[in-house]
Design a protein around this motif. Structure first.
Motif, PDB file in Angstrom:
ATOM      1  N   VAL A  31      31.963  37.289  36.403  1.00 10.97           N
ATOM      2  CA  VAL A  31      31.073  36.253  36.915  1.00 10.97           C
ATOM      3  C   VAL A  31      30.686  36.587  38.357  1.00 10.97           C
ATOM      4  CG1 VAL A  31      30.844  33.810  37.474  1.00 10.97           C
ATOM      5  CG2 VAL A  31      32.072  34.497  35.412  1.00 10.97           C
ATOM      6  N   GLY A  32      29.367  36.629  38.610  1.00 14.49           N
ATOM      7  CA  GLY A  32      28.884  37.057  39.911  1.00 14.49           C
ATOM      8  C   GLY A  32      29.011  38.565  40.048  1.00 14.49           C
ATOM      9  N   CYS A  33      28.651  39.278  38.991  1.00 19.21           N
ATOM     10  CA  CYS A  33      28.884  40.726  38.919  1.00 19.21           C
ATOM     11  C   CYS A  33      27.974  41.531  39.835  1.00 19.21           C
ATOM     12  CB  CYS A  33      28.725  41.216  37.481  1.00 19.21           C
ATOM     13  SG  CYS A  33      27.031  41.080  36.831  1.00 19.21           S
ATOM     14  N   GLY A  34      26.838  40.957  40.252  1.00 20.86           N
ATOM     15  CA  GLY A  34      25.911  41.709  41.102  1.00 20.86           C
ATOM     16  C   GLY A  34      25.461  42.981  40.430  1.00 20.86           C
ATOM     17  N   CYS A  90      36.096  37.207  38.939  1.00 17.21           N
ATOM     18  CA  CYS A  90      35.081  36.761  39.899  1.00 17.21           C
ATOM     19  C   CYS A  90      35.470  37.383  41.230  1.00 17.21           C
ATOM     20  CB  CYS A  90      35.055  35.234  39.980  1.00 17.21           C
ATOM     21  SG  CYS A  90      33.804  34.608  41.120  1.00 17.21           S
ATOM     22  N   VAL A  91      34.773  38.432  41.605  1.00 18.44           N
ATOM     23  CA  VAL A  91      35.187  39.272  42.732  1.00 18.44           C
ATOM     24  C   VAL A  91      34.180  39.171  43.876  1.00 18.44           C
ATOM     25  CG1 VAL A  91      35.760  41.614  43.470  1.00 18.44           C
ATOM     26  CG2 VAL A  91      36.355  40.850  41.156  1.00 18.44           C
ATOM     27  N   ALA A  92      34.636  38.694  45.017  1.00 19.02           N
ATOM     28  CA  ALA A  92      33.818  38.595  46.231  1.00 19.02           C
ATOM     29  C   ALA A  92      32.527  37.829  45.995  1.00 19.02           C
ATOM     30  CB  ALA A  92      33.507  39.995  46.779  1.00 19.02           C
ATOM     31  N   ALA A  93      32.575  36.838  45.095  1.00 21.62           N
ATOM     32  CA  ALA A  93      31.378  36.049  44.787  1.00 21.62           C
ATOM     33  C   ALA A  93      31.623  34.549  44.868  1.00 21.62           C
ATOM     34  CB  ALA A  93      30.856  36.404  43.391  1.00 21.62           C
ATOM     35  N   GLN A 100      31.572  24.887  43.730  1.00 20.93           N
ATOM     36  CA  GLN A 100      32.709  25.715  43.360  1.00 20.93           C
ATOM     37  C   GLN A 100      33.619  25.046  42.326  1.00 20.93           C
ATOM     38  OE1 GLN A 100      34.489  26.802  47.107  1.00 20.93           O
ATOM     39  NE2 GLN A 100      32.785  28.141  47.668  1.00 20.93           N
ATOM     40  N   GLN A 101      33.812  23.753  42.416  1.00 23.95           N
ATOM     41  CA  GLN A 101      34.656  23.076  41.431  1.00 23.95           C
ATOM     42  C   GLN A 101      34.003  23.088  40.060  1.00 23.95           C
ATOM     43  OE1 GLN A 101      37.713  23.237  43.149  1.00 23.95           O
ATOM     44  NE2 GLN A 101      38.015  21.733  41.538  1.00 23.95           N
ATOM     45  N   ARG A 102      32.679  22.953  40.030  1.00 23.57           N
ATOM     46  CA  ARG A 102      31.977  23.035  38.760  1.00 23.57           C
ATOM     47  C   ARG A 102      32.084  24.446  38.179  1.00 23.57           C
ATOM     48  NH1 ARG A 102      30.925  20.685  34.181  1.00 23.57           N
ATOM     49  NH2 ARG A 102      29.096  21.581  33.155  1.00 23.57           N
ATOM     50  N   ALA A 103      32.027  25.451  39.041  1.00 25.09           N
ATOM     51  CA  ALA A 103      32.178  26.833  38.578  1.00 25.09           C
ATOM     52  C   ALA A 103      33.556  27.049  37.965  1.00 25.09           C
ATOM     53  CB  ALA A 103      31.940  27.801  39.732  1.00 25.09           C
ATOM     54  N   ILE A 119      40.344  35.553  40.445  1.00 25.96           N
ATOM     55  CA  ILE A 119      39.353  35.391  41.504  1.00 25.96           C
ATOM     56  C   ILE A 119      39.846  36.143  42.726  1.00 25.96           C
ATOM     57  CG2 ILE A 119      38.233  33.754  43.078  1.00 25.96           C
ATOM     58  CD1 ILE A 119      38.431  31.642  40.904  1.00 25.96           C
ATOM     59  N   ALA A 120      38.965  36.896  43.342  1.00 23.77           N
ATOM     60  CA  ALA A 120      39.325  37.616  44.568  1.00 23.77           C
ATOM     61  C   ALA A 120      38.312  37.298  45.650  1.00 23.77           C
ATOM     62  CB  ALA A 120      39.374  39.114  44.308  1.00 23.77           C
ATOM     63  N   THR A 121      38.832  37.026  46.834  1.00 28.94           N
ATOM     64  CA  THR A 121      37.958  36.664  47.937  1.00 28.94           C
ATOM     65  C   THR A 121      38.582  37.145  49.242  1.00 28.94           C
ATOM     66  OG1 THR A 121      36.776  34.807  48.971  1.00 28.94           O
ATOM     67  CG2 THR A 121      39.029  34.395  48.236  1.00 28.94           C
ATOM     68  N   ALA A 122      37.785  37.279  50.253  1.00 26.12           N
ATOM     69  CA  ALA A 122      38.281  37.774  51.542  1.00 26.12           C
ATOM     70  C   ALA A 122      37.897  36.808  52.653  1.00 26.12           C
ATOM     71  CB  ALA A 122      37.717  39.157  51.842  1.00 26.12           C
TER      72      ALA A 122
END
Length: 220
Positions: A31-34, A90-93, A100-103, A119-122
């Motif tokens: 999700v949010g693969c770009g 869902c990586v960096a997206a 976000q809660q709906r996602a 999920i990964a985020t920075a």
């Protein structure tokens, strides 16, 4: 935006994701693969004949994503049927999603029972680094299934539980500096628990802002 999917962060980012991802998925969603840069890594955790689907609202990015079967769509209304996926990345997206809660609710809907969300985020966080004894660090694997200290993962744990996910886990990694990427963020008591060692003392630094990579996983 931090260029996470390029050097010098790339090896650490990739390994942290793979360590949090179970193997054998037959249907996996990015999700949010770009442009699908990290989707190649996702395939490493899938069955040989797995169906790999990327979802992104940027149609031009999907056209350039040769590594994934792309579907145009929004994270808050995923164009996928209920309970169809074993694994969602869902990586960096996630930080870019308007709701976000709906996602999270949508990803929960699409996952099969016991399916896995990663999920990964920075971001930059104020942290106190732990200086653990060398004999402890030398016996640790590259990734330890232990939460970061100082409540770094608390918000994610609450969000995932509130969205209906089970057994949430948060792992945090330093993306800069020479300290042990993960262990420096884990309390000594948790490491002693994990290793089976007697309790030990680890000095801490004063709080300082550092760039972290958070990898969050949970079961549907």
């Amino acid at each position: 935006m931090i260029p996470l999917l390029s050097e010098p962060y790339l090896p650490r980012v990739r390994q942290a994701l793979l360590d949090a991802t179970p193997a054998g998925a037959r249907v996996a969603i990015d999700v949010g693969c770009g442009h699908g840069v990290n989707t190649v890594w996702l395939r490493e955790r899938c069955a040989a004949d797995a169906l790999l689907i990327g979802v992104d609202c940027d149609v031009s990015a999907l056209r350039a994503a040769s590594t994934v079967r792309g579907i145009a769509g929004d994270a808050s209304a995923l164009p996928l049927r209920d309970h169809c996926a074993d694994l969602i990345w869902c990586v960096a997206a996630f930080a870019l999603f308007a709701d976000q809660q709906r996602a999270l609710a949508e990803m929960r809907r699409v996952l099969r029972p016991a399916g896995t969300l990663v999920i990964a985020t920075a971001g930059t966080y104020w942290v106190r680094l732990r200086r653990h004894p060398p004999e402890v660090l030398n016996g640790l694997p590259p990734s330890v299934p232990a939460p970061p200290a100082d409540g770094l993962g608390d918000e994610w744990m609450m969000r995932l539980t509130g969205a209906g996910f089970h057994a949430p886990q948060v792992r945090a990694y330093l993306l800069d500096g020479d300290e042990p990427a993960q262990a420096a963020l884990i309390d000594g008591a948790a490491l002693a628990d994990y290793t089976g060692l007697l309790p030990f003392s680890s000095p801490m630094t004063d709080p300082e802002p550092r760039l972290l990579w958070l990898v969050v996983s949970a079961s549907a």
